[in-house]
Design a protein around this motif. Structure first.
Motif, PDB file in Angstrom:
ATOM      1  N   PHE A  38       0.767  -0.999   0.000  1.00 27.62           N
ATOM      2  CA  PHE A  38      -0.285  -0.025   0.004  1.00 27.62           C
ATOM      3  C   PHE A  38       0.857   0.998  -0.205  1.00 27.62           C
ATOM      4  CE2 PHE A  38      -2.610   3.235   2.547  1.00 27.62           C
ATOM      5  CZ  PHE A  38      -3.323   3.532   1.534  1.00 27.62           C
ATOM      6  N   GLU A  39       0.681   2.066  -0.874  1.00 29.32           N
ATOM      7  CA  GLU A  39       1.049   3.375  -0.988  1.00 29.32           C
ATOM      8  C   GLU A  39       0.131   4.595  -0.953  1.00 29.32           C
ATOM      9  OE1 GLU A  39       3.883   5.335  -4.523  1.00 29.32           O
ATOM     10  OE2 GLU A  39       4.462   3.280  -3.702  1.00 29.32           O
ATOM     11  N   PRO A  40      -0.038   5.235   0.205  1.00 27.95           N
ATOM     12  CA  PRO A  40      -1.110   6.029   0.189  1.00 27.95           C
ATOM     13  C   PRO A  40      -0.923   7.410  -0.368  1.00 27.95           C
ATOM     14  CG  PRO A  40       0.344   6.143   2.354  1.00 27.95           C
ATOM     15  CD  PRO A  40       0.818   5.134   1.593  1.00 27.95           C
ATOM     16  N   ASP A  41      -2.063   7.949  -0.964  1.00 24.55           N
ATOM     17  CA  ASP A  41      -1.908   9.300  -1.611  1.00 24.55           C
ATOM     18  C   ASP A  41      -1.612  10.421  -0.567  1.00 24.55           C
ATOM     19  OD1 ASP A  41      -2.403   8.464  -3.922  1.00 24.55           O
ATOM     20  OD2 ASP A  41      -4.597   8.725  -4.044  1.00 24.55           O
ATOM     21  N   ASP A  42      -2.067  10.269   0.799  1.00 30.81           N
ATOM     22  CA  ASP A  42      -1.971  11.364   1.740  1.00 30.81           C
ATOM     23  C   ASP A  42      -2.268  10.739   3.080  1.00 30.81           C
ATOM     24  OD1 ASP A  42      -4.775  11.167   2.061  1.00 30.81           O
ATOM     25  OD2 ASP A  42      -4.988  12.913   0.707  1.00 30.81           O
ATOM     26  N   GLU A  43      -2.029  11.665   4.213  1.00 32.11           N
ATOM     27  CA  GLU A  43      -2.242  11.115   5.637  1.00 32.11           C
ATOM     28  C   GLU A  43      -3.493  10.624   5.648  1.00 32.11           C
ATOM     29  OE1 GLU A  43      -0.689  13.771   8.490  1.00 32.11           O
ATOM     30  OE2 GLU A  43       0.641  14.537   7.219  1.00 32.11           O
ATOM     31  N   ALA A  44      -4.553  11.335   5.258  1.00 35.13           N
ATOM     32  CA  ALA A  44      -5.968  10.698   5.295  1.00 35.13           C
ATOM     33  C   ALA A  44      -6.100   9.437   4.695  1.00 35.13           C
ATOM     34  CB  ALA A  44      -7.056  11.803   4.850  1.00 35.13           C
ATOM     35  N   ASP A  45      -5.515   9.130   3.610  1.00 37.44           N
ATOM     36  CA  ASP A  45      -5.862   7.735   3.062  1.00 37.44           C
ATOM     37  C   ASP A  45      -5.022   6.652   3.778  1.00 37.44           C
ATOM     38  OD1 ASP A  45      -6.575   6.311   0.638  1.00 37.44           O
ATOM     39  OD2 ASP A  45      -4.571   6.263  -0.193  1.00 37.44           O
ATOM     40  N   LEU A  46      -3.780   7.190   4.234  1.00 40.77           N
ATOM     41  CA  LEU A  46      -3.182   6.134   5.445  1.00 40.77           C
ATOM     42  C   LEU A  46      -4.061   5.898   6.494  1.00 40.77           C
ATOM     43  CD1 LEU A  46      -0.546   4.671   6.324  1.00 40.77           C
ATOM     44  CD2 LEU A  46       0.352   6.537   7.202  1.00 40.77           C
ATOM     45  N   ALA A  47      -4.552   6.776   7.122  1.00 36.59           N
ATOM     46  CA  ALA A  47      -5.544   6.567   8.169  1.00 36.59           C
ATOM     47  C   ALA A  47      -6.772   5.673   7.919  1.00 36.59           C
ATOM     48  CB  ALA A  47      -6.083   8.022   8.590  1.00 36.59           C
ATOM     49  N   ARG A  48      -7.423   5.955   6.798  1.00 42.81           N
ATOM     50  CA  ARG A  48      -8.175   5.188   6.309  1.00 42.81           C
ATOM     51  C   ARG A  48      -7.935   3.579   6.055  1.00 42.81           C
ATOM     52  NH1 ARG A  48      -9.691   9.667   2.910  1.00 42.81           N
ATOM     53  NH2 ARG A  48      -8.410   8.818   1.219  1.00 42.81           N
ATOM     54  N   PHE A  49      -6.774   3.661   5.456  1.00 43.21           N
ATOM     55  CA  PHE A  49      -6.078   1.960   5.472  1.00 43.21           C
ATOM     56  C   PHE A  49      -5.917   1.193   6.686  1.00 43.21           C
ATOM     57  CE2 PHE A  49      -2.801  -0.811   5.454  1.00 43.21           C
ATOM     58  CZ  PHE A  49      -2.902  -1.789   4.343  1.00 43.21           C
ATOM     59  N   LEU A  50      -5.523   2.050   7.824  1.00 47.10           N
ATOM     60  CA  LEU A  50      -5.088   1.697   9.106  1.00 47.10           C
ATOM     61  C   LEU A  50      -6.208   1.366   9.743  1.00 47.10           C
ATOM     62  CD1 LEU A  50      -1.898   3.745  10.077  1.00 47.10           C
ATOM     63  CD2 LEU A  50      -1.988   1.201   9.062  1.00 47.10           C
ATOM     64  N   LEU A  51      -7.517   2.092   9.541  1.00 45.04           N
ATOM     65  CA  LEU A  51      -8.509   2.005  10.400  1.00 45.04           C
ATOM     66  C   LEU A  51      -9.314   0.735   9.923  1.00 45.04           C
ATOM     67  CD1 LEU A  51     -10.089   5.463  10.732  1.00 45.04           C
ATOM     68  CD2 LEU A  51      -9.187   4.168  12.666  1.00 45.04           C
ATOM     69  N   GLN A  52      -9.280   0.317   8.686  1.00 46.82           N
ATOM     70  CA  GLN A  52      -9.725  -0.964   8.424  1.00 46.82           C
ATOM     71  C   GLN A  52      -8.804  -2.204   8.267  1.00 46.82           C
ATOM     72  OE1 GLN A  52     -11.929  -0.114   4.275  1.00 46.82           O
ATOM     73  NE2 GLN A  52     -10.953   1.825   4.580  1.00 46.82           N
ATOM     74  N   ALA A  53      -7.529  -2.212   8.437  1.00 42.07           N
ATOM     75  CA  ALA A  53      -6.637  -3.022   8.625  1.00 42.07           C
ATOM     76  C   ALA A  53      -6.996  -3.982   9.704  1.00 42.07           C
ATOM     77  CB  ALA A  53      -5.223  -2.644   8.490  1.00 42.07           C
ATOM     78  N   PRO A  54      -6.817  -5.407   9.811  1.00 43.73           N
ATOM     79  CA  PRO A  54      -7.032  -6.270  11.026  1.00 43.73           C
ATOM     80  C   PRO A  54      -5.942  -5.938  11.952  1.00 43.73           C
ATOM     81  CG  PRO A  54      -7.125  -7.552   8.719  1.00 43.73           C
ATOM     82  CD  PRO A  54      -6.640  -6.143   8.520  1.00 43.73           C
ATOM     83  N   THR A  55      -6.173  -6.065  13.172  1.00 41.68           N
ATOM     84  CA  THR A  55      -4.973  -5.881  14.065  1.00 41.68           C
ATOM     85  C   THR A  55      -4.171  -6.545  14.008  1.00 41.68           C
ATOM     86  OG1 THR A  55      -6.376  -6.903  15.682  1.00 41.68           O
ATOM     87  CG2 THR A  55      -6.694  -4.761  15.650  1.00 41.68           C
ATOM     88  N   ASP A  56      -4.416  -7.729  13.459  1.00 38.28           N
ATOM     89  CA  ASP A  56      -3.146  -8.944  13.318  1.00 38.28           C
ATOM     90  C   ASP A  56      -2.548  -8.932  12.134  1.00 38.28           C
ATOM     91  OD1 ASP A  56      -5.469  -9.917  11.573  1.00 38.28           O
ATOM     92  OD2 ASP A  56      -4.998 -11.804  12.461  1.00 38.28           O
ATOM     93  N   MET A  57      -2.900  -8.101  11.238  1.00 40.88           N
ATOM     94  CA  MET A  57      -2.171  -7.854   9.852  1.00 40.88           C
ATOM     95  C   MET A  57      -0.631  -7.241  10.311  1.00 40.88           C
ATOM     96  SD  MET A  57      -3.222  -6.160   6.277  1.00 40.88           S
ATOM     97  CE  MET A  57      -2.894  -4.362   6.635  1.00 40.88           C
ATOM     98  N   PRO A  58       0.394  -8.048   9.745  1.00 42.71           N
ATOM     99  CA  PRO A  58       1.772  -7.413  10.119  1.00 42.71           C
ATOM    100  C   PRO A  58       2.015  -6.477   9.104  1.00 42.71           C
ATOM    101  CG  PRO A  58       1.936  -9.617   9.016  1.00 42.71           C
ATOM    102  CD  PRO A  58       0.445  -9.141   9.341  1.00 42.71           C
ATOM    103  N   LEU A  59       2.462  -5.149   9.613  1.00 40.96           N
ATOM    104  CA  LEU A  59       2.989  -3.913   8.794  1.00 40.96           C
ATOM    105  C   LEU A  59       4.452  -3.472   8.666  1.00 40.96           C
ATOM    106  CD1 LEU A  59      -0.188  -1.939   9.749  1.00 40.96           C
ATOM    107  CD2 LEU A  59       0.123  -3.172   7.633  1.00 40.96           C
ATOM    108  N   THR A  60       4.968  -3.197   7.962  1.00 41.72           N
ATOM    109  CA  THR A  60       6.203  -2.843   7.708  1.00 41.72           C
ATOM    110  C   THR A  60       6.348  -1.609   6.641  1.00 41.72           C
ATOM    111  OG1 THR A  60       6.805  -5.137   7.705  1.00 41.72           O
ATOM    112  CG2 THR A  60       8.467  -3.326   6.991  1.00 41.72           C
ATOM    113  N   VAL A  61       6.672  -0.300   7.411  1.00 42.20           N
ATOM    114  CA  VAL A  61       7.124   1.026   6.613  1.00 42.20           C
ATOM    115  C   VAL A  61       8.241   1.006   6.042  1.00 42.20           C
ATOM    116  CG1 VAL A  61       6.931   3.590   7.024  1.00 42.20           C
ATOM    117  CG2 VAL A  61       5.471   2.007   8.339  1.00 42.20           C
TER     118      VAL A  61
END
Length: 72
Positions: A38-61
């Motif tokens: 995932f490559e967000p368009d902006d901070e709001a897009d990143l926030a929408r993604f993170l709010l919908q992502a399952p809490t057990d989904m591994p994330l790496t920036v």
């Protein structure tokens, strides 16, 4: 297929790809596939993604992909 690949992310405007080859996104040109990329368009897009992502989904920036080795 992992559980989070079945999620239908809503109102995401950035780049959201399944099985994305990370070697094209690192400066050293190495790396295997990410289940989801995932490559967000902006901070709001990143926030929408993170709010919908399952809490057990591994994330790496990744940032710009420099100083990063991704396993094949």
């Amino acid at each position: 297929m992992t559980n989070w690949q079945k999620i239908n992310f809503q109102n995401i405007t950035g780049l959201l790809l399944e099985n994305e080859l990370l070697s094209t996104r690192t400066w050293l040109g190495v790396g295997g596939k990410a289940d989801l990329y995932f490559e967000p368009d902006d901070e709001a897009d990143l926030a929408r993604f993170l709010l919908q992502a399952p809490t057990d989904m591994p994330l790496t920036v990744m940032g710009a992909g420099s100083n990063m080795l991704v396993r094949d």
